[in-house]
Design a protein around this motif. Sequence first.
Motif, PDB file in Angstrom:
ATOM      1  N   UNK A 152      -4.841   9.561  71.094  1.00  0.00           N
ATOM      2  CA  UNK A 152      -5.338   8.234  71.464  1.00  0.00           C
ATOM      3  C   UNK A 152      -6.847   8.271  71.696  1.00  0.00           C
ATOM      4  N   UNK A 153      -7.330   9.340  72.313  1.00  0.00           N
ATOM      5  CA  UNK A 153      -8.772   9.485  72.527  1.00  0.00           C
ATOM      6  C   UNK A 153      -9.514   9.647  71.206  1.00  0.00           C
ATOM      7  N   UNK A 154      -8.928  10.404  70.295  1.00  0.00           N
ATOM      8  CA  UNK A 154      -9.553  10.589  68.975  1.00  0.00           C
ATOM      9  C   UNK A 154      -9.676   9.237  68.286  1.00  0.00           C
ATOM     10  N   UNK A 155      -8.610   8.451  68.348  1.00  0.00           N
ATOM     11  CA  UNK A 155      -8.621   7.144  67.691  1.00  0.00           C
ATOM     12  C   UNK A 155      -9.674   6.223  68.304  1.00  0.00           C
ATOM     13  N   UNK A 156      -9.685   6.116  69.626  1.00  0.00           N
ATOM     14  CA  UNK A 156     -10.587   5.150  70.264  1.00  0.00           C
ATOM     15  C   UNK A 156     -12.040   5.617  70.301  1.00  0.00           C
ATOM     16  N   UNK A 157     -12.275   6.912  70.438  1.00  0.00           N
ATOM     17  CA  UNK A 157     -13.647   7.414  70.570  1.00  0.00           C
ATOM     18  C   UNK A 157     -14.315   7.746  69.238  1.00  0.00           C
ATOM     19  N   UNK A 158     -13.522   8.105  68.232  1.00  0.00           N
ATOM     20  CA  UNK A 158     -14.125   8.607  66.995  1.00  0.00           C
ATOM     21  C   UNK A 158     -13.750   7.792  65.753  1.00  0.00           C
ATOM     22  N   UNK A 159     -12.466   7.549  65.559  1.00  0.00           N
ATOM     23  CA  UNK A 159     -12.031   6.901  64.316  1.00  0.00           C
ATOM     24  C   UNK A 159     -12.372   5.416  64.295  1.00  0.00           C
ATOM     25  N   UNK A 160     -11.975   4.673  65.329  1.00  0.00           N
ATOM     26  CA  UNK A 160     -12.237   3.229  65.343  1.00  0.00           C
ATOM     27  C   UNK A 160     -13.722   2.894  65.214  1.00  0.00           C
ATOM     28  N   UNK A 161     -14.602   3.525  66.009  1.00  0.00           N
ATOM     29  CA  UNK A 161     -16.028   3.208  65.851  1.00  0.00           C
ATOM     30  C   UNK A 161     -16.581   3.572  64.462  1.00  0.00           C
ATOM     31  N   UNK A 162     -16.083   4.671  63.899  1.00  0.00           N
ATOM     32  CA  UNK A 162     -16.566   5.078  62.577  1.00  0.00           C
ATOM     33  C   UNK A 162     -16.156   4.068  61.507  1.00  0.00           C
ATOM     34  N   UNK A 163     -14.950   3.538  61.618  1.00  0.00           N
ATOM     35  CA  UNK A 163     -14.477   2.575  60.625  1.00  0.00           C
ATOM     36  C   UNK A 163     -15.154   1.214  60.764  1.00  0.00           C
ATOM     37  N   UNK A 164     -15.703   0.928  61.942  1.00  0.00           N
ATOM     38  CA  UNK A 164     -16.394  -0.343  62.156  1.00  0.00           C
ATOM     39  C   UNK A 164     -17.873  -0.271  61.750  1.00  0.00           C
ATOM     40  N   UNK A 165     -18.339   0.910  61.407  1.00  0.00           N
ATOM     41  CA  UNK A 165     -19.746   1.089  61.037  1.00  0.00           C
ATOM     42  C   UNK A 165     -20.035   0.361  59.727  1.00  0.00           C
ATOM     43  N   UNK A 166     -21.285  -0.011  59.566  1.00  0.00           N
ATOM     44  CA  UNK A 166     -21.689  -0.790  58.382  1.00  0.00           C
ATOM     45  C   UNK A 166     -21.707   0.043  57.104  1.00  0.00           C
ATOM     46  N   UNK A 167     -21.679   1.368  57.210  1.00  0.00           N
ATOM     47  CA  UNK A 167     -21.753   2.206  56.014  1.00  0.00           C
ATOM     48  C   UNK A 167     -20.391   2.471  55.390  1.00  0.00           C
ATOM     49  N   UNK A 168     -19.345   1.850  55.887  1.00  0.00           N
ATOM     50  CA  UNK A 168     -17.997   2.037  55.342  1.00  0.00           C
ATOM     51  C   UNK A 168     -17.709   0.928  54.336  1.00  0.00           C
ATOM     52  N   UNK A 169     -17.417   1.317  53.103  1.00  0.00           N
ATOM     53  CA  UNK A 169     -17.132   0.322  52.066  1.00  0.00           C
ATOM     54  C   UNK A 169     -15.770  -0.327  52.322  1.00  0.00           C
TER      55      UNK A 169
END
Length: 87
Positions: free
Chosen positions: A67-84
């Motif tokens: 759950x920490x991995x998802x909320x701290x690392x994965x979710x923010x990374x997927x919301x970044x503008x550099x993700x197609x």
Amino acid sequence: MFKWFKQKAVDKSASNIESLIEQLIEVANQADSNIQQTGGMNAADKKAMKHLQKQLMIQLCGPIPLEDVKTKYIDPALKASNVSEGA
């Protein structure tokens, strides 16, 4: 003594997870671009994605709760503008 060692393991795992997510996004963006251009996925992109996914799965078995991995690392990374959109 063991608390310090455990924290060191958590820090290393977090660093590895962040790095792998960044690499996966980069490969996924490239694969998406190739799919847009050719209509199919490049074999090299597929191989790179599978390798990175396996490495990430290994890290997910580490000391950081999922759950920490998802909320701290994965979710923010997927919301970044550099993700197609296709990544």
